[in-house]
Design a protein around this motif. Structure first.
Motif, mmCIF file in Angstrom:
data_model
loop_
_atom_site.group_PDB
_atom_site.id
_atom_site.type_symbol
_atom_site.label_atom_id
_atom_site.label_comp_id
_atom_site.label_asym_id
_atom_site.label_seq_id
_atom_site.Cartn_x
_atom_site.Cartn_y
_atom_site.Cartn_z
ATOM 1 N N ASP A 284 -3.116 3.870 -2.571
ATOM 2 C CA ASP A 284 -3.114 3.010 -3.758
ATOM 3 C C ASP A 284 -2.412 1.691 -3.478
ATOM 4 O O ASP A 284 -1.403 1.633 -2.778
ATOM 5 C CB ASP A 284 -2.416 3.719 -4.931
ATOM 6 N N TRP A 285 -2.946 0.608 -4.046
ATOM 7 C CA TRP A 285 -2.338 -0.720 -3.925
ATOM 8 C C TRP A 285 -1.448 -0.997 -5.136
ATOM 9 O O TRP A 285 -1.822 -0.697 -6.272
ATOM 10 C CB TRP A 285 -3.412 -1.794 -3.823
ATOM 11 N N TYR A 286 -0.254 -1.533 -4.852
ATOM 12 C CA TYR A 286 0.699 -1.889 -5.891
ATOM 13 C C TYR A 286 1.083 -3.355 -5.744
ATOM 14 O O TYR A 286 1.107 -3.893 -4.640
ATOM 15 C CB TYR A 286 1.977 -1.058 -5.784
ATOM 16 N N ARG A 287 1.355 -4.017 -6.870
ATOM 17 C CA ARG A 287 2.027 -5.311 -6.851
ATOM 18 C C ARG A 287 3.403 -5.061 -7.452
ATOM 19 O O ARG A 287 3.538 -4.845 -8.646
ATOM 20 C CB ARG A 287 1.272 -6.379 -7.647
ATOM 21 N N ASN B 71 6.048 -2.761 -8.555
ATOM 22 C CA ASN B 71 5.971 -1.368 -8.960
ATOM 23 C C ASN B 71 4.749 -1.065 -9.825
ATOM 24 O O ASN B 71 4.614 0.019 -10.361
ATOM 25 C CB ASN B 71 7.245 -0.983 -9.732
ATOM 26 N N THR B 72 3.867 -2.063 -9.956
ATOM 27 C CA THR B 72 2.700 -1.893 -10.811
ATOM 28 C C THR B 72 1.480 -1.513 -9.983
ATOM 29 O O THR B 72 1.081 -2.230 -9.059
ATOM 30 C CB THR B 72 2.380 -3.205 -11.578
ATOM 31 N N LYS B 73 0.884 -0.381 -10.299
ATOM 32 C CA LYS B 73 -0.314 0.084 -9.589
ATOM 33 C C LYS B 73 -1.518 -0.746 -10.048
ATOM 34 O O LYS B 73 -1.720 -0.972 -11.232
ATOM 35 C CB LYS B 73 -0.549 1.561 -9.875
ATOM 36 N N LEU B 74 -2.314 -1.187 -9.092
ATOM 37 C CA LEU B 74 -3.485 -1.988 -9.413
ATOM 38 C C LEU B 74 -4.703 -1.115 -9.674
ATOM 39 O O LEU B 74 -4.804 -0.014 -9.174
ATOM 40 C CB LEU B 74 -3.796 -2.952 -8.266
ATOM 41 N N LEU C 26 0.840 -1.185 0.000
ATOM 42 C CA LEU C 26 0.000 0.000 0.000
ATOM 43 C C LEU C 26 0.878 1.239 0.000
ATOM 44 O O LEU C 26 1.726 1.412 0.872
ATOM 45 C CB LEU C 26 -0.901 -0.002 1.241
ATOM 46 N N VAL C 27 0.702 2.095 -1.010
ATOM 47 C CA VAL C 27 1.447 3.346 -1.110
ATOM 48 C C VAL C 27 0.431 4.472 -1.078
ATOM 49 O O VAL C 27 -0.324 4.667 -2.031
ATOM 50 C CB VAL C 27 2.284 3.412 -2.405
#
Length: 247
Positions: free
Chosen positions: A239-242, A244-247, A235-236
């Motif tokens: 926003d949720w990331y997997r 460096n990819t934003k979901l 969690l950044v």
């Protein structure tokens, strides 16, 4: 939100994924696919404090019971001939069905056996299974055939390849965990045990399946700081990331 899911396989993560309040609390977008919401909820619950987790689990317990009752009206209690075999020790042993396999996998094996057995030889068993099925189907308050959390762990183990590095969390005391680490050597579905090989100490360690709280497959080496094989959810801000990819 009503999902087409097994009422006997609901978890605290399902509760969070279907609760607008807790989705907002953990910043889980409501328009995410359901499986992804459950995955994020599972990670968020793992990282939350004990007090908050216990609060959520208490709320989830009531919700799960309500969902089991509601879904049970549309989805009958497990009641096929194959279920009868799996839930009757005599016949499960007769057909050599490993008792610690995921319940659904046991039923699949039993169903395959039923397609090949000598019907005349097992006529009595089939007759008893028919009566059992009618009784179970009519009893919507019947006890579930398996524990949802244990079923989830067993299904996960069934899909893990030998040689995969695992971190297995086992409850220790009232609120602590110990971590068993190593490469997966084997799973014994008859005795309900997992054999890990420690790459640090060069020795084997056995873990009881029913004692496992969770399994982390993301590491490639010993210790929590081992290299990540697949990108973690994180969690950044909001926003949720997997990775460096934003979901």
């Amino acid at each position: 939100m009503y999902m087409n899911i097994n009422p006997f396989d609901l978890s605290v993560s399902d509760f969070v994924a279907q609760s607008a309040r807790w989705c907002a609390e953990f910043n889980i977008p409501e328009d995410f696919p359901y499986d992804l919401k459950v995955e994020i909820a599972d990670r968020a619950l793992f990282d939350t404090g004990t007090d908050q987790y216990e609060q959520i689990a208490e709320e989830a317990e009531d919700w799960i019971e309500q969902e089991r009752t509601r879904l049970g009206e549309a989805l009958p209690t497990f009641s096929t001939h194959a279920d009868y075999i799996v839930r009757t020790e005599q016949w499960r042993n007769e057909f050599n069905i490993p008792p610690y396999l995921p319940y659904t996998e046991q039923v699949r094996i039993a169903d395959e056996v039923l397609r090949t057995i000598d019907r005349s030889k097992y006529a009595g068993m089939l007759s008893a299974a028919e009566e059992w099925s009618k009784t179970e189907s009519a009893n919507l308050n019947a006890e579930p055939p398996f524990d949802g959390w244990k079923e989830q762990i067993r299904r996960q183990l069934l899909q893990i390849q030998k040689g995969k590095y695992l971190m297995i969390y086992v409850p220790y005391g009232s609120s602590n965990y110990r971590i068993e680490q190593g490469t997966l050597t084997s799973v014994d579905w008859n005795t309900g045990t997992v054999l890990l090989h420690s790459t640090v100490y060069n020795r084997d360690n056995t873990v009881a399946i029913d004692n496992i709280q969770s399994i982390d497959e993301s590491r490639s080496g010993s210790g929590a700081l081992g290299a990540v094989q697949t990108a973690d959810l994180r969690l950044v801000g909001f926003d949720w990331y997997r990775g460096n990819t934003k979901l």
